[in-house]
Design a protein around this motif. Structure first.
Motif, short mmCIF file in Angstrom:
data_model
loop_
_atom_site.label_atom_id
_atom_site.label_comp_id
_atom_site.label_asym_id
_atom_site.label_seq_id
_atom_site.Cartn_x
_atom_site.Cartn_y
_atom_site.Cartn_z
N GLY A 128 0.83 -1.21 0.00
CA GLY A 128 0.00 0.00 0.00
C GLY A 128 0.85 1.25 0.00
N ALA A 129 0.32 2.33 -0.56
CA ALA A 129 1.06 3.60 -0.61
C ALA A 129 0.13 4.77 -0.33
CB ALA A 129 1.73 3.75 -1.97
N GLY A 130 -0.88 4.53 0.49
CA GLY A 130 -1.78 5.61 0.91
C GLY A 130 -1.36 6.15 2.28
N GLY A 131 -2.30 6.81 2.94
CA GLY A 131 -2.00 7.44 4.23
C GLY A 131 -1.55 6.43 5.29
N ALA A 132 -2.17 5.26 5.31
CA ALA A 132 -1.85 4.27 6.34
C ALA A 132 -0.40 3.81 6.19
CB ALA A 132 -2.80 3.08 6.22
N ASN A 152 2.89 -1.34 -4.24
CA ASN A 152 1.52 -0.83 -4.37
C ASN A 152 0.94 -1.22 -5.73
OD1 ASN A 152 -0.66 0.71 -3.30
ND2 ASN A 152 -0.17 2.35 -4.73
N ARG A 153 -0.40 -1.35 -5.77
CA ARG A 153 -1.10 -1.64 -7.02
C ARG A 153 -0.69 -0.62 -8.07
NH1 ARG A 153 -7.50 -1.53 -6.37
NH2 ARG A 153 -6.99 0.63 -5.89
N THR A 154 -0.70 0.67 -7.71
CA THR A 154 -0.19 1.72 -8.60
C THR A 154 1.29 1.94 -8.25
OG1 THR A 154 -2.38 2.71 -8.42
CG2 THR A 154 -0.66 4.06 -9.44
N LYS A 157 3.12 5.31 -7.17
CA LYS A 157 2.89 5.89 -5.85
C LYS A 157 3.86 5.31 -4.82
CE LYS A 157 -1.58 6.37 -4.57
NZ LYS A 157 -3.02 6.00 -4.59
N THR A 191 -3.06 -1.67 2.79
CA THR A 191 -3.97 -1.27 1.71
C THR A 191 -5.41 -1.23 2.24
OG1 THR A 191 -4.63 -3.47 0.92
CG2 THR A 191 -2.55 -2.59 0.07
N ALA A 192 -6.29 -0.66 1.41
CA ALA A 192 -7.71 -0.62 1.77
C ALA A 192 -8.47 -1.81 1.18
CB ALA A 192 -8.31 0.70 1.29
N ALA A 193 -7.74 -2.78 0.59
CA ALA A 193 -8.40 -3.91 -0.07
C ALA A 193 -9.32 -4.66 0.88
CB ALA A 193 -7.35 -4.86 -0.65
P1 ATR Z 1 -5.37 4.91 3.47
O1 ATR Z 1 -5.29 6.32 3.96
O2 ATR Z 1 -6.22 4.00 4.31
O3 ATR Z 1 -4.03 4.31 3.19
P2 ATR Z 1 -5.81 5.54 0.68
O4 ATR Z 1 -4.93 6.72 0.79
O5 ATR Z 1 -7.09 5.63 -0.08
O6 ATR Z 1 -6.24 5.00 2.11
O7 ATR Z 1 -4.93 4.34 0.10
C1 ATR Z 1 -5.48 3.10 -0.14
C2 ATR Z 1 -4.36 2.13 -0.50
O8 ATR Z 1 -4.91 0.82 -0.65
C3 ATR Z 1 -3.66 2.46 -1.80
O9 ATR Z 1 -2.33 2.03 -1.71
C4 ATR Z 1 -4.45 1.60 -2.81
O10 ATR Z 1 -3.74 1.29 -3.98
P3 ATR Z 1 -3.74 2.32 -5.24
O11 ATR Z 1 -2.77 3.41 -4.88
O12 ATR Z 1 -3.28 1.52 -6.39
O13 ATR Z 1 -5.16 2.80 -5.39
C5 ATR Z 1 -4.63 0.36 -1.98
N1 ATR Z 1 -5.75 -0.49 -2.41
C6 ATR Z 1 -7.08 -0.24 -2.30
N2 ATR Z 1 -7.80 -1.27 -2.77
C7 ATR Z 1 -6.91 -2.20 -3.21
C8 ATR Z 1 -7.02 -3.50 -3.79
N3 ATR Z 1 -8.21 -4.06 -4.03
N4 ATR Z 1 -5.87 -4.17 -4.08
C9 ATR Z 1 -4.66 -3.61 -3.84
N5 ATR Z 1 -4.49 -2.40 -3.28
C10 ATR Z 1 -5.59 -1.70 -2.97
#
Ligand code: ATR
Length: 277
Positions: A128-132, A152-154, A157, A191-193
């Motif tokens: 994951g590469a979001g806020g968490a 990360n999926r993307t 990031k 991640t938020a998956a």
């Molecule tokens: P948070 O603050 O909880 O980290 P966020 O900033 O929305 O929330 O980030 C969500 C993270 O979960 C991102 O890294 C996202 O990947 P992308 O940057 O590619 O969107 C990741 N994520 C969400 N759903 C996912 C899934 N089904 N499989 C893999 N990664 C997922």
């Protein structure tokens, strides 16, 4: 007047923070009130200022307001500055608001102190590469792991985040597709998956023999990622319950100067359903 604290977020009804802080207050003999505040989108600053003007002493901040809390704070701890997010606001004696971030220390304490995981000698993968994810990269690196990869999926990031937070190439960012043929002693899911009951699309062979998995989320049932780890032979597959309680304990310490014993609360949470801080 009793000292007032609250957790602000949206949604907020499932937050376990009031329960945790009430237990901490009872345990330490502190007298305080701790409630839930539903934050209004676009009105976060107004909501916070109103809370403090009515006798509030401190706030926990949860999704989606941690970045706004960071912007609003008059001063920031070093760890909040780095995380660019604040989960704890403290009213200072001169009326200014200090922002801090206890999420990283919550994760590290749960892994190292509660479970004895040897971060220093381990190869770690953070998904994951979001806020968490952002909030825990620097605290993980500060423990000098053998390596830390952020995937990360993307991919772009993860690459950008690793560049920003890892000095001199301490960490590497990549896409989930780049993980084939690699193995890690600890895989952390940030991640938020899991919100959709899913697991990121990662190879089945990522975990070393006796490796550990850690999901920063938790639920009443084992999360999809906790199950993923167990099904692939993880020596331990943990959810984020311990991190939740440890970050709360650090906030409590910042406000009250007393560190509660977290073990009874972590045990108690086993029976509570929620995935929200
Ligand atoms: P948070 O603050 O909880 O980290 P966020 O900033 O929305 O929330 O980030 C969500 C993270 O979960 C991102 O890294 C996202 O990947 P992308 O940057 O590619 O969107 C990741 N994520 C969400 N759903 C996912 C899934 N089904 N499989 C893999 N990664 C997922």
């Amino acid at each position: 007047m009793t000292d007032r604290y609250a957790v602000i977020g949206n949604p907020i009804e499932h937050s376990k923070s009031p329960l945790i802080h009430a237990a901490f207050a009872k345990q330490t003999g502190e007298t305080l009130e701790y409630s839930r505040l539903l934050g209004n989108p676009g009105e976060f600053a107004t909501d916070v200022r109103e809370f403090f003007s009515r006798g509030g002493r401190g706030l926990n901040v949860t999704v989606p307001f941690k970045e706004e809390a960071w912007q609003l704070a008059d001063e920031l701890s070093h760890r909040a500055k780095v995380a660019t997010a604040a989960n704890t606001l403290i009213l200072l004696s001169d009326g200014r608001i200090r922002g801090d971030n206890t999420d990283g220390v919550g994760l590290i304490r749960d892994l190292m102190t509660n479970h004895g995981f040897p971060l220093r000698s381990s190869h770690i993968l953070l998904l994951g590469a979001g806020g968490a994810s952002r909030g825990v990269i620097r605290p993980l690196l500060d423990e000098n792991p053998a390596s830390l990869v952020v995937a990360n999926r993307t991919a772009s990031k993860a690459v950008a985040l690793a560049c920003e937070l890892g000095e001199n190439g301490e960490t590497e960012g990549c896409g989930l597709d780049d993980l084939a043929d690699r193995q890690f002693d600890l895989i952390i899911n940030a991640t938020a998956a899991g919100l959709d009951g899913k697991v990121p699309a990662i190879p089945d062979t990522l975990l070393t023999t006796r490796g550990w998995t850690y999901d920063m989320m938790y639920g009443n049932e084992p999360t999809a990622f906790v199950r993923w780890g167990l099904e692939r032979g993880a020596a331990k597959s943990l959810d984020g319950r311990g991190m939740l309680v440890e970050q709360a304990a650090e906030s409590f310490f910042l406000w009250r100067g007393m560190m509660p014993d977290t073990a009874p609360m972590i045990q108690a949470l086993v029976s509570y359903p929620s995935i929200s801080v």
